[in-house]
Design a protein around this motif. Structure first.
Motif, PDB file in Angstrom:
ATOM      1  N   PRO A  38      -2.583   6.332  14.038  1.00 44.76           N
ATOM      2  CA  PRO A  38      -2.652   7.683  13.461  1.00 44.76           C
ATOM      3  C   PRO A  38      -1.299   8.247  13.042  1.00 44.76           C
ATOM      4  CG  PRO A  38      -4.025   7.516  15.418  1.00 44.76           C
ATOM      5  CD  PRO A  38      -3.226   6.256  15.356  1.00 44.76           C
ATOM      6  N   GLN A  39      -0.180   7.751  13.617  1.00 43.04           N
ATOM      7  CA  GLN A  39       1.143   8.266  13.272  1.00 43.04           C
ATOM      8  C   GLN A  39       1.817   7.462  12.177  1.00 43.04           C
ATOM      9  OE1 GLN A  39       1.939  11.177  14.569  1.00 43.04           O
ATOM     10  NE2 GLN A  39      -0.011  11.017  15.681  1.00 43.04           N
ATOM     11  N   SER A  40       1.123   6.506  11.594  1.00 42.43           N
ATOM     12  CA  SER A  40       1.731   5.650  10.572  1.00 42.43           C
ATOM     13  C   SER A  40       1.932   6.411   9.265  1.00 42.43           C
ATOM     14  CB  SER A  40       0.839   4.435  10.320  1.00 42.43           C
ATOM     15  OG  SER A  40      -0.413   4.849   9.792  1.00 42.43           O
ATOM     16  N   THR A  41       2.732   5.817   8.390  1.00 36.99           N
ATOM     17  CA  THR A  41       3.007   6.423   7.093  1.00 36.99           C
ATOM     18  C   THR A  41       1.730   6.659   6.297  1.00 36.99           C
ATOM     19  OG1 THR A  41       5.166   5.329   7.009  1.00 36.99           O
ATOM     20  CG2 THR A  41       4.267   6.136   4.919  1.00 36.99           C
ATOM     21  N   LEU A  42       0.844   5.652   6.237  1.00 36.41           N
ATOM     22  CA  LEU A  42      -0.390   5.773   5.467  1.00 36.41           C
ATOM     23  C   LEU A  42      -1.309   6.841   6.057  1.00 36.41           C
ATOM     24  CD1 LEU A  42      -2.356   4.907   3.279  1.00 36.41           C
ATOM     25  CD2 LEU A  42      -3.068   2.988   4.739  1.00 36.41           C
ATOM     26  N   ALA A  43      -1.442   6.852   7.384  1.00 37.05           N
ATOM     27  CA  ALA A  43      -2.314   7.831   8.024  1.00 37.05           C
ATOM     28  C   ALA A  43      -1.837   9.252   7.767  1.00 37.05           C
ATOM     29  CB  ALA A  43      -2.401   7.558   9.522  1.00 37.05           C
ATOM     30  N   GLN A  44      -0.516   9.451   7.840  1.00 35.05           N
ATOM     31  CA  GLN A  44       0.041  10.788   7.658  1.00 35.05           C
ATOM     32  C   GLN A  44      -0.046  11.261   6.207  1.00 35.05           C
ATOM     33  OE1 GLN A  44       1.346  12.951  10.186  1.00 35.05           O
ATOM     34  NE2 GLN A  44       0.131  11.453  11.329  1.00 35.05           N
ATOM     35  N   ALA A  45      -0.022  10.319   5.275  1.00 36.89           N
ATOM     36  CA  ALA A  45      -0.062  10.686   3.862  1.00 36.89           C
ATOM     37  C   ALA A  45      -1.480  10.951   3.371  1.00 36.89           C
ATOM     38  CB  ALA A  45       0.571   9.582   3.019  1.00 36.89           C
ATOM     39  N   ALA A  46      -2.463  10.477   4.111  1.00 36.29           N
ATOM     40  CA  ALA A  46      -3.851  10.551   3.655  1.00 36.29           C
ATOM     41  C   ALA A  46      -4.434  11.949   3.816  1.00 36.29           C
ATOM     42  CB  ALA A  46      -4.700   9.546   4.423  1.00 36.29           C
ATOM     43  N   ASP A  47      -5.432  12.249   2.992  1.00 39.30           N
ATOM     44  CA  ASP A  47      -6.186  13.496   3.142  1.00 39.30           C
ATOM     45  C   ASP A  47      -7.108  13.410   4.356  1.00 39.30           C
ATOM     46  OD1 ASP A  47      -5.630  15.094   0.486  1.00 39.30           O
ATOM     47  OD2 ASP A  47      -5.925  13.000  -0.086  1.00 39.30           O
ATOM     48  N   VAL A  48      -7.632  12.224   4.609  1.00 40.24           N
ATOM     49  CA  VAL A  48      -8.479  11.982   5.777  1.00 40.24           C
ATOM     50  C   VAL A  48      -8.070  10.649   6.380  1.00 40.24           C
ATOM     51  CG1 VAL A  48     -10.823  11.602   6.634  1.00 40.24           C
ATOM     52  CG2 VAL A  48     -10.432  13.243   4.794  1.00 40.24           C
ATOM     53  N   HIS A  49      -7.933  10.627   7.702  1.00 34.14           N
ATOM     54  CA  HIS A  49      -7.592   9.384   8.385  1.00 34.14           C
ATOM     55  C   HIS A  49      -8.746   8.973   9.286  1.00 34.14           C
ATOM     56  CE1 HIS A  49      -5.681   7.096  11.842  1.00 34.14           C
ATOM     57  NE2 HIS A  49      -5.557   6.303  10.780  1.00 34.14           N
ATOM     58  N   LEU A  50      -9.184   7.732   9.155  1.00 31.72           N
ATOM     59  CA  LEU A  50     -10.204   7.163  10.027  1.00 31.72           C
ATOM     60  C   LEU A  50      -9.521   6.188  10.974  1.00 31.72           C
ATOM     61  CD1 LEU A  50     -13.045   6.536   7.409  1.00 31.72           C
ATOM     62  CD2 LEU A  50     -12.752   8.482   8.940  1.00 31.72           C
ATOM     63  N   ASP A  51      -9.555   6.509  12.253  1.00 28.77           N
ATOM     64  CA  ASP A  51      -8.869   5.717  13.280  1.00 28.77           C
ATOM     65  C   ASP A  51      -9.733   4.528  13.662  1.00 28.77           C
ATOM     66  OD1 ASP A  51      -7.537   4.676  15.431  1.00 28.77           O
ATOM     67  OD2 ASP A  51      -7.492   6.528  16.605  1.00 28.77           O
TER      68      ASP A  51
ATOM     69  N   VAL B 115       0.837  -1.200   0.000  1.00 32.57           N
ATOM     70  CA  VAL B 115       0.000   0.000   0.000  1.00 32.57           C
ATOM     71  C   VAL B 115       0.872   1.250   0.000  1.00 32.57           C
ATOM     72  CG1 VAL B 115      -1.740   1.312   1.272  1.00 32.57           C
ATOM     73  CG2 VAL B 115      -1.932  -1.180   1.113  1.00 32.57           C
ATOM     74  N   ARG B 116       1.926   1.247   0.808  1.00 31.13           N
ATOM     75  CA  ARG B 116       2.812   2.420   0.870  1.00 31.13           C
ATOM     76  C   ARG B 116       3.437   2.711  -0.492  1.00 31.13           C
ATOM     77  NH1 ARG B 116       7.272   2.629   5.242  1.00 31.13           N
ATOM     78  NH2 ARG B 116       7.769   0.593   4.327  1.00 31.13           N
ATOM     79  N   MET B 117       3.738   1.668  -1.250  1.00 26.46           N
ATOM     80  CA  MET B 117       4.349   1.830  -2.558  1.00 26.46           C
ATOM     81  C   MET B 117       3.460   2.634  -3.511  1.00 26.46           C
ATOM     82  SD  MET B 117       5.315  -1.192  -5.259  1.00 26.46           S
ATOM     83  CE  MET B 117       3.570  -1.508  -5.494  1.00 26.46           C
ATOM     84  N   LEU B 118       2.156   2.575  -3.294  1.00 26.19           N
ATOM     85  CA  LEU B 118       1.230   3.263  -4.185  1.00 26.19           C
ATOM     86  C   LEU B 118       1.110   4.750  -3.881  1.00 26.19           C
ATOM     87  CD1 LEU B 118      -1.735   0.699  -4.195  1.00 26.19           C
ATOM     88  CD2 LEU B 118       0.239   0.770  -5.729  1.00 26.19           C
ATOM     89  N   LEU B 119       1.469   5.145  -2.659  1.00 26.86           N
ATOM     90  CA  LEU B 119       1.200   6.516  -2.217  1.00 26.86           C
ATOM     91  C   LEU B 119       1.823   7.588  -3.107  1.00 26.86           C
ATOM     92  CD1 LEU B 119       1.440   6.041   1.666  1.00 26.86           C
ATOM     93  CD2 LEU B 119      -0.613   6.181   0.239  1.00 26.86           C
ATOM     94  N   PRO B 120       3.102   7.485  -3.479  1.00 24.42           N
ATOM     95  CA  PRO B 120       3.673   8.551  -4.315  1.00 24.42           C
ATOM     96  C   PRO B 120       2.969   8.701  -5.653  1.00 24.42           C
ATOM     97  CG  PRO B 120       5.412   7.210  -3.353  1.00 24.42           C
ATOM     98  CD  PRO B 120       4.128   6.496  -3.083  1.00 24.42           C
TER      99      PRO B 120
END
Length: 333
Positions: free
Chosen positions: A137-150, A116-121
């Motif tokens: 919430p502090q993960s790479t995916l959460a920080q890169a997202a426009d909206v994070h759902l915990d 999943v992280r590979m797709l972010l850029p």
């Protein structure tokens, strides 16, 4: 590693039941914890989807992928176009399925899934809005997202706290919450739902109308009120619906005669050859309109313990007839 089977009597029924109940209690607690966190981020996620001209593309690896696939299916069937893309396949060409107008819903409980992280850029460069569903919430995916759902949970229901159990339940529930909130916001109706499920029993119940299953024209059994009982029986025999409408000169419904009425007439020693249908018919029978759903006919038949209905128009003219066998053939019941 192979798992050796246990002897049938190695574990008691009580311990198995207790284990099952413990899992449900833990997962109930997890849902309560996640539910308490539904707030501004949840609304923001809904607004991203509502404002999008594209689809929702759900993605995730492993158990998160299974949940993402189900969320996509639920969204698609409730008015929000959506589909699932496997993140591993996305890196080998399936990214071409995602357009710049799409909203990406990415699931990873750790928020660090490599695929999943590979797709972010690439997604960021393409301009896709990203909704992340993670437990960190502090993960790479959460920080890169426009909206994070915990969707973090206190503990997994697995006694080893390893197998995704409570966390996948929580993610699935939040996915359902998104789908239903979007459904409400769009004013999605039962008819809309049926149009996306035409082959299922639910679709048939919601789409099939009386006009689709009723017998009309020459197939409609009907006699005038001055007809003899024997003439009515001949009409019933020809039309094979187990009943006949009794109408006036303008086809307005006056009554109904059924197989049940015949049995009651015979029990009362009625002269079948001499009696007239007006003397033995049921007056003020249950009827239904042609524009109503076939499911409503099934409900009426069940509620009033009857096997058939005459279909009438606004002027109470008999325009059709149907019985329980018509509904069974149409798979409404």
């Amino acid at each position: 590693m192979a798992v050796s089977p246990l002897p049938p009597d190695a574990v008691s029924d009580e311990s198995l039941v207790a284990s099952g109940r413990r899992v449900l209690e833990i997962e109930q607690g997890a849902l309560a914890a996640v539910g308490a966190r539904i707030g501004a981020p949840f609304a923001a996620a809904c607004r991203l989807v509502l404002g999008s001209r594209g689809r929702v593309v759900a993605t995730g690896m492993g158990k998160s992928g299974h949940i993402a696939r189900k969320i996509a299916a639920t969204l698609a069937s409730t008015g929000t176009p959506a589909f699932f893309v496997h993140p591993g396949e996305a890196g080998h060409g399936d990214l071409g399925m995602i357009t710049e107008s799409d909203v990406v819903l990415a699931l990873s409980y750790s928020g660090e899934s490599d695929e999943v992280r590979m797709l972010l850029p690439v997604l960021k460069r393409q301009g896709n809005a990203i909704i992340a569903m993670t437990g960190r919430p502090q993960s790479t995916l959460a920080q890169a997202a426009d909206v994070h759902l915990d969707v973090s949970v206190p503990t997994e229901a697995c006694p080893l706290d390893l197998a995704p159990t409570s966390s996948t339940t929580a993610s699935l529930a939040i996915g359902d919450a998104l789908a239903v909130a979007l459904l409400d916001a769009r004013g999605f109706t039962a008819d809309d739902f049926a149009r996306s499920h035409p082959a299922g029993s639910l679709g048939r119940r919601l789409l099939l109308h009386i006009t689709d299953v009723m017998h009309s024209g020459e197939e409609l059994p009907k006699v005038r009120e001055d007809a003899t009982l024997s003439e009515a029986l001949m009409e019933m025999s020809r039309k094979r619906l187990g009943m006949t409408a009794v109408v006036d000169a303008d086809d307005r419904l006056l009554g109904l005669f059924t197989d049940g009425d015949l049995r009651r007439a015979l029990d009362s020693d009625v002269d079948v050859r001499a009696a007239h249908i007006r003397d033995v018919m049921t007056r003020h029978p249950r009827t239904i309109g042609a524009d109503q759903l076939a499911a409503e006919a099934a409900r009426l038949m069940e509620a009033y313990k009857i096997n058939g209905l005459i279909v009438v128009d606004e002027a109470q003219r008999a325009v059709g007839a149907l019985n329980i066998h018509d509904l069974l053939r149409a798979k409404v019941v």
